[in-house]
Write a protein that holds these residues in place. Structure first.
Motif: not given
Ligand SMILES: Nc1nc2c(ncn2[C@@H]2O[C@H](COP(=O)(O)OP(=O)(O)OP(=O)(O)O)[C@@H](O)[C@H]2O)c(=O)[nH]1
Ligand SMILES: [Mg+2]
Length: 296
Positions: A101-111
């Protein structure tokens, strides 16, 4: 029969300090990117190109994703986000130290990216089988479509497998760059990066983050390369620290940088370095543009 040519962009993204640049250099087989134990080492998008007769793989190393506090970091984030848009294969790098959960904002974009994603869990030399399995299960939930590959960029574990998967995923395409190109960056860029690496290694706390290096002169003849470089700092006090007592600090950093620059170009180097104060350069549009950073 003529064989088909394959080519594509393989973009390496992830949070700061997870080992993106270490991986990039392993995949390209050259020291393209600088590596240090400090976060925010990489500030640009740097391409490293691997050529074979019927394939050209264009890897991109990018800055670690972080919330920007300065305009400099806004530009760094732009580089990282641009790499989500034009990837044929995305290498999303995490490690066994950061939590999912370090960087959920960026993870959303990767998803949301359309291309194949390889989720690389790096630094597995720092964990054990049971913890790794737990981590893999967590990532599987978050990025169900991604192929998860545990690696150690440092000890070269699974790097050949990642290379193989990347090759498998390359689309048919003519090459994007000359077939003998190694990078998209000019020689001067690597000089400034090597100087920055030595500054990151040698000075403490805020100093390395307040520094930029600029090449003023790059003159090559048969025998050697003559380089004049400027080290830009934000304040007078930092200038004093960079130079050090009787110039000793700058002399040491210069000697270390020169050695690496000589190794990089395979040639003798005469390196002169000067320190210059540019107040608050990390927030000044014009100066950042001159240094090769793009802002919206
Ligand atoms: N133990 C271990 N350390 C690693 C591994 N890969 C990289 N490192 C270390 O992690 C630190 C950061 O490596 P970098 O490659 O600079 O990381 P980065 O993701 O490019 O960092 P930024 O450019 O700051 O975003 C360095 O000290 C590396 O030596 C690995 O597989 N195992
Ligand atoms: Mg890096």
């Amino acid at each position: 029969m003529e064989r088909k040519h394959k080519s594509g962009f393989v973009n390496i993204v992830g949070n700061p300090n997870v080992g993106k640049s270490t991986l990039m250099n392993r995949l390209v087989g050259e020291r393209i990117s600088i590596i240090t134990s400090k976060a925010q080492t990489t500030r640009h998008r740097i391409m490293g190109i691997v050529n074979t007769e019927d394939m050209q793989i264009v890897y991109s190393d990018t800055p670690g994703v972080l919330h920007p506090n300065y305009k400099l970091q806004e530009s760094m984030l732009n580089f990282s986000e641009s790499a989500l848009g034009d990837a044929d294969v995305l290498l999303y790098v995490t490690d066994v130290i950061e939590t999912v959960d370090k960087n959920e904002e960026f993870l959303l974009k990767v998803q949301k990216v359309d291309c194949p994603v390889l989720l690389l869990i790096n630094k597995i030399d720092q964990t054990n089988q049971a913890d790794l399995e737990k981590l893999v299960a967590q990532w599987k939930e978050l990025l169900p479509k991604a192929e998860i590959i545990p690696i150690s960029a440092l000890s070269k574990f699974n790097i050949d497998y990642v290379k193989q998967r990347v090759e498998d995923l390359m689309p048919d395409s003519p090459p994007y760059f000359e077939k003998d190109a190694l990078t998209d960056k000019p020689a001067r860029f690597f000089v400034t990066e090597i100087i920055r690496e030595k500054i990151l290694l040698y000075y403490q706390k805020e100093i390395p983050y307040s520094v930029e290096a600029v090449v003023e002169l790059f003159k090559e003849d048969d025998e050697m390369i003559h380089i004049k470089a400027l080290i830009i700092v934000e304040r007078d006090s930092q200038k004093g620290i960079i130079i050090g007592h009787k110039g000793q600090a700058l002399k040491k950093v210069g000697a270390m940088a020169r050695k690496d620059i000589e190794r990089f170009f395979g040639k003798k180097v005469f390196l002169e370095m000067f320190v210059k104060v540019e107040k608050d350069w990390r927030n000044r549009d014009n100066i950042l543009k001159n240094f090769g950073y793009q802002l919206d």
